[in-house]
Design an enzyme around this catalytic site. Structure first.
Site, PDB file in Angstrom:
ATOM      1  N   CYS A 136      -3.312 118.178  21.315  1.00 44.50           N
ATOM      2  CA  CYS A 136      -2.241 119.187  21.300  1.00 44.50           C
ATOM      3  C   CYS A 136      -2.731 120.575  21.694  1.00 44.50           C
ATOM      4  CB  CYS A 136      -1.582 119.226  19.926  1.00 44.50           C
ATOM      5  SG  CYS A 136      -0.784 117.671  19.512  1.00 44.50           S
ATOM      6  N   ASN A 157       7.316 117.371  18.672  1.00 43.95           N
ATOM      7  CA  ASN A 157       5.950 117.727  19.072  1.00 43.95           C
ATOM      8  C   ASN A 157       5.650 117.073  20.426  1.00 43.95           C
ATOM      9  OD1 ASN A 157       3.185 117.936  19.421  1.00 43.95           O
ATOM     10  ND2 ASN A 157       2.667 117.395  17.321  1.00 43.95           N
ATOM     11  N   HIS A 208       1.941 126.193  19.595  1.00 47.91           N
ATOM     12  CA  HIS A 208       2.173 124.751  19.738  1.00 47.91           C
ATOM     13  C   HIS A 208       3.242 124.340  18.735  1.00 47.91           C
ATOM     14  CE1 HIS A 208       1.802 120.511  19.742  1.00 47.91           C
ATOM     15  NE2 HIS A 208       1.125 120.441  18.612  1.00 47.91           N
TER      16      HIS A 208
HETATM   17  O1  UT7 Z   1       0.169 118.484  16.719  1.00 47.73           O
HETATM   18  C1  UT7 Z   1      -1.080 118.141  16.228  1.00 47.73           C
HETATM   19  C2  UT7 Z   1      -1.308 118.643  14.854  1.00 47.73           C
HETATM   20  N1  UT7 Z   1      -0.373 118.054  13.950  1.00 47.73           N
HETATM   21  C3  UT7 Z   1       0.106 118.737  12.960  1.00 47.73           C
HETATM   22  O2  UT7 Z   1      -0.198 119.900  12.815  1.00 47.73           O
HETATM   23  C4  UT7 Z   1       0.979 118.026  11.993  1.00 47.73           C
HETATM   24  C5  UT7 Z   1       0.588 118.395  10.607  1.00 47.73           C
HETATM   25  N2  UT7 Z   1       1.287 117.691   9.573  1.00 47.73           N
HETATM   26  C6  UT7 Z   1       2.604 117.808   9.305  1.00 47.73           C
HETATM   27  O3  UT7 Z   1       3.340 118.403  10.059  1.00 47.73           O
HETATM   28  C7  UT7 Z   1       3.095 117.262   8.008  1.00 47.73           C
HETATM   29  O4  UT7 Z   1       1.999 116.882   7.206  1.00 47.73           O
HETATM   30  C8  UT7 Z   1       4.045 116.038   8.151  1.00 47.73           C
HETATM   31  C9  UT7 Z   1       5.390 116.493   8.699  1.00 47.73           C
HETATM   32  C10 UT7 Z   1       3.424 115.016   9.067  1.00 47.73           C
HETATM   33  C11 UT7 Z   1       4.293 115.427   6.792  1.00 47.73           C
HETATM   34  O5  UT7 Z   1       4.787 116.395   5.876  1.00 47.73           O
HETATM   35  P1  UT7 Z   1       4.117 116.570   4.421  1.00 47.73           P
HETATM   36  O6  UT7 Z   1       4.906 117.595   3.733  1.00 47.73           O
HETATM   37  O7  UT7 Z   1       2.649 116.822   4.616  1.00 47.73           O
HETATM   38  O8  UT7 Z   1       4.397 115.175   3.758  1.00 47.73           O
HETATM   39  P2  UT7 Z   1       3.351 114.074   3.216  1.00 47.73           P
HETATM   40  O9  UT7 Z   1       2.631 113.433   4.334  1.00 47.73           O
HETATM   41  O10 UT7 Z   1       2.562 114.691   2.108  1.00 47.73           O
HETATM   42  O11 UT7 Z   1       4.340 113.022   2.594  1.00 47.73           O
HETATM   43  C12 UT7 Z   1       5.217 113.348   1.478  1.00 47.73           C
HETATM   44  C13 UT7 Z   1       6.078 112.128   1.190  1.00 47.73           C
HETATM   45  C14 UT7 Z   1       5.271 110.844   1.047  1.00 47.73           C
HETATM   46  O12 UT7 Z   1       5.872 110.070   0.031  1.00 47.73           O
HETATM   47  P3  UT7 Z   1       5.287 110.065  -1.475  1.00 47.73           P
HETATM   48  O13 UT7 Z   1       3.867 109.572  -1.333  1.00 47.73           O
HETATM   49  O14 UT7 Z   1       5.360 111.476  -1.941  1.00 47.73           O
HETATM   50  O15 UT7 Z   1       6.186 109.137  -2.190  1.00 47.73           O
HETATM   51  C15 UT7 Z   1       5.475 110.144   2.367  1.00 47.73           C
HETATM   52  O16 UT7 Z   1       5.358 108.751   2.279  1.00 47.73           O
HETATM   53  O17 UT7 Z   1       6.996 111.910   2.271  1.00 47.73           O
HETATM   54  C16 UT7 Z   1       6.891 110.542   2.702  1.00 47.73           C
HETATM   55  N3  UT7 Z   1       7.207 110.481   4.113  1.00 47.73           N
HETATM   56  C17 UT7 Z   1       8.464 110.367   4.565  1.00 47.73           C
HETATM   57  N4  UT7 Z   1       9.646 110.278   3.932  1.00 47.73           N
HETATM   58  C18 UT7 Z   1      10.749 110.196   4.700  1.00 47.73           C
HETATM   59  C19 UT7 Z   1       6.350 110.562   5.173  1.00 47.73           C
HETATM   60  N5  UT7 Z   1       7.046 110.491   6.315  1.00 47.73           N
HETATM   61  C20 UT7 Z   1       8.359 110.382   5.969  1.00 47.73           C
HETATM   62  C21 UT7 Z   1       9.552 110.277   6.721  1.00 47.73           C
HETATM   63  N6  UT7 Z   1      10.722 110.200   6.048  1.00 47.73           N
HETATM   64  N7  UT7 Z   1       9.569 110.288   8.066  1.00 47.73           N
END
Ligand code: UT7
Length: 326
Positions: free
Chosen positions: A115, A281, A251
């Protein structure tokens, strides 16, 4: 007299097929509310079955060339940044694109920095031009990332989209039209934060599917800190205050990351460019697509100061200060 690289045009292309959050609700256990709240994404574009990254790149490049009033014969280097190139490794997508644009003997190469690809490619283009090795460079970020998405994995399939952006860079002696500075960096100790299997490591390991895998939360946690520090450092180094920045064009991975970095830098809401809602993204294509977005909205004027930054797999990151010369 000092020689500078100058961004003389911008262009972008987004394939027409739209994948909405409502569509994804039917595919995986997710919701429009979760996606919007956690990422800011409403929809993303998906390349047609017969479109590869080079095809998207060609559409963006043709617009950038036309706006620069240049033919492909006028370009003496093509750099294409992508993590979703047409082929696994050979030929380069840059060569495929060069062929489709009708380039003859023009050097063309791919640059892989995930990215952060556009910022890395910008630093290379700047160096080629400033050193006198090139007069004009076509820089393309093109992604058909959807081809590398597991649409049963809700942690990644809601994030990525397809598209391309391109710009023409040319030599100038006018500092008011210059790419002022580009800083790039990496931390290979965290290579496993974002991966796509299918390379020589896959035969060493279990032989994974060629899908984007991401330690999203871990990536998120360090992204804000690293990008804020990188952007603040390049501004300080060049004596630029946050008030002087006309457009902060990061980005587009996650609206929360973008807003947090904007706040850390003291850049007002009206100067933060956000396109993640409509394209998701698009990796190496996201910054030129975002520049093009404000160009087409007539918000980007000649001489405007842009602060660009990116963060991605590698890990890689970088920032740039550039005046728009289109
Ligand atoms: O471009 C390259 C660099 N990339 C980035 O900079 C991306 C960086 N990361 C992010 O943008 C975020 O971490 C995400 C959007 C990918 C995820 O958001 P988060 O607030 O970090 O959520 P998380 O991964 O901590 O997940 C929280 C909860 C989990 O459930 P539990 O364990 O709390 O029950 C996940 O399983 O959300 C769940 N979850 C979802 N729920 C509904 C993960 N994906 C989804 C989804 N829909 N699509």
């Amino acid at each position: 007299m000092k020689r500078f690289a100058s961004i003389v045009s911008i262009g972008a292309y987004a394939p027409p097929k739209i994948l909405t959050n409502a569509d994804l609700e039917k595919m995986v256990d997710t919701s429009d509310e979760w996606i919007l709240k956690r990422t800011g994404i409403r929809e993303r574009r998906i390349a047609a079955d017969n479109e590869a990254a080079s095809d998207l790149g060609v559409c963006a490049a043709k617009i950038a060339l036309e706006r620069a009033n240049r033919r492909i014969e006028d370009i003496d280097l093509i750099i294409l940044a992508s993590l979703s190139g047409d082929f696994h490794s050979m030929p380069s997508t840059a060569c495929v694109l060069a062929g489709k644009l009708g380039a003859k003997n023009t050097p063309a190469f791919d640059l892989l920095a995930a990215c952060s690809g556009f910022i890395y490619a910008l630093s290379a283009a700047k160096a080629y031009i400033e050193s006198g090795m090139a007069e004009s460079v076509l820089l393309v970020g093109a992604e058909a990332a959807s081809r590398f998405i597991d649409y049963s994995d809700r942690s990644t399939c809601v994030l990525f989209g397809d598209g391309a952006g391109a710009c023409v860079l040319a030599a100038t002696d006018d500092p008011k039209k210059a790419v002022i500075d580009v800083e790039i960096a990496s931390n290979g100790k965290k290579w496993d934060f974002l991966t796509i299997d299918g390379g020589s490591r896959s035969t060493i390991q279990s032989g994974g599917a060629p899908y984007i895998k991401m330690k999203g939360h871990e990536t998120f946690k360090i992204a804000v800190r690293i990008i804020s520090a990188s952007a603040a450092a390049i501004c300080k180094k060049n004596g630029v205050t946050s008030e002087e920045i006309d457009h902060f064009i990061p980005h587009q991975a996650n609206e929360r990351i973008i807003r947090a970095v904007g706040t850390a830098l003291g850049i007002g809401e009206e100067r933060i460019v956000l396109t993640v809602d409509r394209y998701g993204n698009t990796s190496a294509a996201s910054i030129p697509m975002a520049i093009n977005h404000i160009y087409e909205e007539k918000r980007l004027k000649t001489g405007d100061l842009m602060l660009l930054d990116a963060f991605g797999g590698g890990l890689t990151w970088g920032s740039a200060l550039a005046r728009f010369a289109g």
